[in-house]
Design a protein around this motif. Sequence first.
Motif, PDB file in Angstrom:
ATOM      1  N   GLU A 200       0.808  -1.210   0.000  1.00 60.30           N
ATOM      2  CA  GLU A 200       0.000   0.000   0.000  1.00 60.30           C
ATOM      3  C   GLU A 200       0.847   1.269   0.000  1.00 60.30           C
ATOM      4  OE1 GLU A 200      -3.057   0.011  -0.609  1.00 60.30           O
ATOM      5  OE2 GLU A 200      -3.456  -2.140  -0.370  1.00 60.30           O
ATOM      6  N   LEU A 201       1.948   1.275   0.747  1.00 62.77           N
ATOM      7  CA  LEU A 201       2.800   2.466   0.760  1.00 62.77           C
ATOM      8  C   LEU A 201       3.477   2.669  -0.588  1.00 62.77           C
ATOM      9  CD1 LEU A 201       4.425   2.302   4.314  1.00 62.77           C
ATOM     10  CD2 LEU A 201       2.425   3.591   3.564  1.00 62.77           C
ATOM     11  N   GLY A 202       3.808   1.571  -1.243  1.00 64.42           N
ATOM     12  CA  GLY A 202       4.383   1.672  -2.583  1.00 64.42           C
ATOM     13  C   GLY A 202       3.412   2.325  -3.557  1.00 64.42           C
ATOM     14  N   LYS A 203       2.120   2.004  -3.442  1.00 62.96           N
ATOM     15  CA  LYS A 203       1.107   2.612  -4.303  1.00 62.96           C
ATOM     16  C   LYS A 203       0.997   4.117  -4.071  1.00 62.96           C
ATOM     17  CE  LYS A 203      -1.891  -1.506  -4.317  1.00 62.96           C
ATOM     18  NZ  LYS A 203      -3.225  -2.030  -3.896  1.00 62.96           N
ATOM     19  N   LEU A 204       1.307   4.561  -2.862  1.00 63.64           N
ATOM     20  CA  LEU A 204       1.197   5.972  -2.501  1.00 63.64           C
ATOM     21  C   LEU A 204       2.487   6.754  -2.739  1.00 63.64           C
ATOM     22  CD1 LEU A 204      -0.782   5.555   0.852  1.00 63.64           C
ATOM     23  CD2 LEU A 204      -1.699   6.213  -1.379  1.00 63.64           C
ATOM     24  N   GLY A 205       3.489   6.100  -3.309  1.00 62.72           N
ATOM     25  CA  GLY A 205       4.737   6.785  -3.625  1.00 62.72           C
ATOM     26  C   GLY A 205       5.750   6.817  -2.503  1.00 62.72           C
ATOM     27  N   TRP A 206       5.541   5.998  -1.448  1.00 60.71           N
ATOM     28  CA  TRP A 206       6.525   5.900  -0.374  1.00 60.71           C
ATOM     29  C   TRP A 206       7.637   4.950  -0.823  1.00 60.71           C
ATOM     30  CZ3 TRP A 206       4.869   6.438   5.321  1.00 60.71           C
ATOM     31  CH2 TRP A 206       3.808   7.339   5.436  1.00 60.71           C
ATOM     32  N   ARG A 207       8.880   5.370  -0.694  1.00 58.80           N
ATOM     33  CA  ARG A 207      10.023   4.534  -1.074  1.00 58.80           C
ATOM     34  C   ARG A 207      10.697   3.978   0.175  1.00 58.80           C
ATOM     35  NH1 ARG A 207      13.905   7.019  -2.566  1.00 58.80           N
ATOM     36  NH2 ARG A 207      13.275   9.204  -2.330  1.00 58.80           N
ATOM     37  N   GLU A 208      10.768   2.653   0.259  1.00 64.09           N
ATOM     38  CA  GLU A 208      11.381   2.012   1.423  1.00 64.09           C
ATOM     39  C   GLU A 208      12.897   2.137   1.360  1.00 64.09           C
ATOM     40  OE1 GLU A 208      11.729  -2.383   3.569  1.00 64.09           O
ATOM     41  OE2 GLU A 208      10.177  -2.024   2.055  1.00 64.09           O
ATOM     42  N   LYS A 209      13.508   2.446   2.509  1.00 74.15           N
ATOM     43  CA  LYS A 209      14.963   2.522   2.616  1.00 74.15           C
ATOM     44  C   LYS A 209      15.496   1.218   3.198  1.00 74.15           C
ATOM     45  CE  LYS A 209      15.083   7.550   3.339  1.00 74.15           C
ATOM     46  NZ  LYS A 209      15.570   8.634   4.246  1.00 74.15           N
ATOM     47  N   SER A 210      16.614   0.772   2.694  1.00 72.32           N
ATOM     48  CA  SER A 210      17.188  -0.492   3.177  1.00 72.32           C
ATOM     49  C   SER A 210      17.981  -0.304   4.464  1.00 72.32           C
ATOM     50  CB  SER A 210      18.091  -1.104   2.103  1.00 72.32           C
ATOM     51  OG  SER A 210      19.125  -0.197   1.739  1.00 72.32           O
ATOM     52  N   ASP A 211      18.499   0.903   4.702  1.00 73.43           N
ATOM     53  CA  ASP A 211      19.308   1.148   5.896  1.00 73.43           C
ATOM     54  C   ASP A 211      18.468   1.006   7.160  1.00 73.43           C
ATOM     55  OD1 ASP A 211      21.303   1.688   4.155  1.00 73.43           O
ATOM     56  OD2 ASP A 211      21.247   3.866   4.380  1.00 73.43           O
ATOM     57  N   GLY A 212      18.918   0.148   8.076  1.00 72.97           N
ATOM     58  CA  GLY A 212      18.263   0.015   9.362  1.00 72.97           C
ATOM     59  C   GLY A 212      17.000  -0.815   9.365  1.00 72.97           C
ATOM     60  N   ALA A 213      16.656  -1.443   8.245  1.00 75.26           N
ATOM     61  CA  ALA A 213      15.445  -2.258   8.202  1.00 75.26           C
ATOM     62  C   ALA A 213      15.614  -3.502   9.069  1.00 75.26           C
ATOM     63  CB  ALA A 213      15.131  -2.664   6.767  1.00 75.26           C
ATOM     64  N   VAL A 214      14.597  -3.807   9.885  1.00 79.37           N
ATOM     65  CA  VAL A 214      14.615  -4.969  10.776  1.00 79.37           C
ATOM     66  C   VAL A 214      13.273  -5.682  10.647  1.00 79.37           C
ATOM     67  CG1 VAL A 214      14.735  -5.776  13.155  1.00 79.37           C
ATOM     68  CG2 VAL A 214      16.190  -3.877  12.415  1.00 79.37           C
ATOM     69  N   ILE A 215      13.318  -6.983  10.359  1.00 78.56           N
ATOM     70  CA  ILE A 215      12.104  -7.797  10.343  1.00 78.56           C
ATOM     71  C   ILE A 215      12.403  -9.079  11.100  1.00 78.56           C
ATOM     72  CG2 ILE A 215      10.401  -9.020   8.950  1.00 78.56           C
ATOM     73  CD1 ILE A 215      10.845  -7.047   6.741  1.00 78.56           C
ATOM     74  N   ALA A 216      11.777  -9.250  12.260  1.00 73.65           N
ATOM     75  CA  ALA A 216      11.965 -10.427  13.102  1.00 73.65           C
ATOM     76  C   ALA A 216      10.615 -11.102  13.314  1.00 73.65           C
ATOM     77  CB  ALA A 216      12.609 -10.036  14.428  1.00 73.65           C
ATOM     78  N   ALA A 217      10.621 -12.174  14.105  1.00 72.56           N
ATOM     79  CA  ALA A 217       9.387 -12.929  14.318  1.00 72.56           C
ATOM     80  C   ALA A 217       8.335 -12.117  15.066  1.00 72.56           C
ATOM     81  CB  ALA A 217       9.691 -14.216  15.071  1.00 72.56           C
ATOM     82  N   ASP A 218       8.776 -11.266  15.993  1.00 80.14           N
ATOM     83  CA  ASP A 218       7.812 -10.544  16.830  1.00 80.14           C
ATOM     84  C   ASP A 218       7.884  -9.031  16.706  1.00 80.14           C
ATOM     85  OD1 ASP A 218      10.258 -10.246  17.986  1.00 80.14           O
ATOM     86  OD2 ASP A 218       9.616 -10.706  20.025  1.00 80.14           O
ATOM     87  N   HIS A 219       8.727  -8.499  15.822  1.00 81.13           N
ATOM     88  CA  HIS A 219       8.779  -7.059  15.631  1.00 81.13           C
ATOM     89  C   HIS A 219       9.400  -6.727  14.279  1.00 81.13           C
ATOM     90  CE1 HIS A 219      12.865  -7.860  17.146  1.00 81.13           C
ATOM     91  NE2 HIS A 219      13.224  -6.758  16.509  1.00 81.13           N
ATOM     92  N   ALA A 220       9.140  -5.514  13.816  1.00 79.00           N
ATOM     93  CA  ALA A 220       9.707  -5.055  12.549  1.00 79.00           C
ATOM     94  C   ALA A 220       9.869  -3.545  12.606  1.00 79.00           C
ATOM     95  CB  ALA A 220       8.817  -5.450  11.378  1.00 79.00           C
ATOM     96  N   GLN A 221      10.846  -3.049  11.867  1.00 75.69           N
ATOM     97  CA  GLN A 221      11.096  -1.613  11.794  1.00 75.69           C
ATOM     98  C   GLN A 221      11.541  -1.272  10.382  1.00 75.69           C
ATOM     99  OE1 GLN A 221      13.284   0.157  15.069  1.00 75.69           O
ATOM    100  NE2 GLN A 221      14.334   1.566  13.666  1.00 75.69           N
ATOM    101  N   LEU A 222      10.813  -0.359   9.726  1.00 74.63           N
ATOM    102  CA  LEU A 222      11.119   0.048   8.358  1.00 74.63           C
ATOM    103  C   LEU A 222      11.090   1.570   8.281  1.00 74.63           C
ATOM    104  CD1 LEU A 222       8.795  -2.443   6.408  1.00 74.63           C
ATOM    105  CD2 LEU A 222      11.235  -2.726   6.855  1.00 74.63           C
ATOM    106  N   THR A 223      11.924   2.133   7.417  1.00 72.56           N
ATOM    107  CA  THR A 223      11.924   3.572   7.193  1.00 72.56           C
ATOM    108  C   THR A 223      11.610   3.841   5.722  1.00 72.56           C
ATOM    109  OG1 THR A 223      14.324   3.571   6.830  1.00 72.56           O
ATOM    110  CG2 THR A 223      13.542   4.048   9.060  1.00 72.56           C
ATOM    111  N   PHE A 224      11.015   5.008   5.482  1.00 73.46           N
ATOM    112  CA  PHE A 224      10.569   5.352   4.135  1.00 73.46           C
ATOM    113  C   PHE A 224      10.873   6.814   3.838  1.00 73.46           C
ATOM    114  CE2 PHE A 224       7.943   1.872   5.565  1.00 73.46           C
ATOM    115  CZ  PHE A 224       7.766   1.069   4.448  1.00 73.46           C
TER     116      PHE A 224
END
Length: 247
Positions: free
Chosen positions: A101-125
């Motif tokens: 959905e964020l991609g459809k709205l023109g948000w670009r995900e940054k790879s720096d600092g991205a964290v995806i684990a079993a119980d938490h996640a952190q992404l920057t755009f």
Amino acid sequence: MATVGHGARAPARWQPIACGLILLASCLLAASAGAFVSNLPPLFSPALTLDPAAKLPAPARYSFRSTHTTVMPGIEAPLRTRLETTVPAQLGDVVSFYRTELGKLGWREKSDGAVIAADHAQLTFASPLGPAALQLARKDGSTSIHIVQKNADAASRANIMPEPGKAMLVFSNISGTDATLTIDAKTVKRAAGTNAVSLDLAPGRYSYELRVPDRSATTKTLDIVAGDTWELTVGPDGDVWPPLQLY
């Protein structure tokens, strides 16, 4: 608000003595059908869809939601918008929802600092308005969502945009007496009725002290990150307000 329906369950009671051949056949058919239904996939588990009424992108199904905006007098657009919500969905499904959905709205995900684990996640755009961040946490069968979007143009017009690699602290005194702020080995005094003053600080954790005549000093700690702007305010009655993140 989402509602959760509870399916009815009717237990079968077998009475072999009373069952004739026809009744026995129908009982077996019912048992067979029940076994078949219990093995079906969860057809009625709704997919996450975008809520067009939300101020920031969020799933339409939720069990809790709150939205907070930071505004500056004379600036119509919010400097910063934060949405917190909890949805009855798996963390992986929520990550997929936001990336789509964020991609459809023109948000670009940054790879720096991205964290995806079993119980938490952190992404920057990088959003069309400015920097944005998404934090997810899995707890008690649901996923909590914390999403923030900054408005770079609004911050620039309000003169609170930090220097690159720095953070900004705004000291405001709207009381009827003098107030003094000590932070980072600097002491700043603001007389009653004077304009706010801003300080450039390196990212880090800072202890600060606010003093108002005839009151006990307020000493607290503030964690600041590069690109953030915080405000420390002495209110009209001389009370020290909690730190407010402006941008």
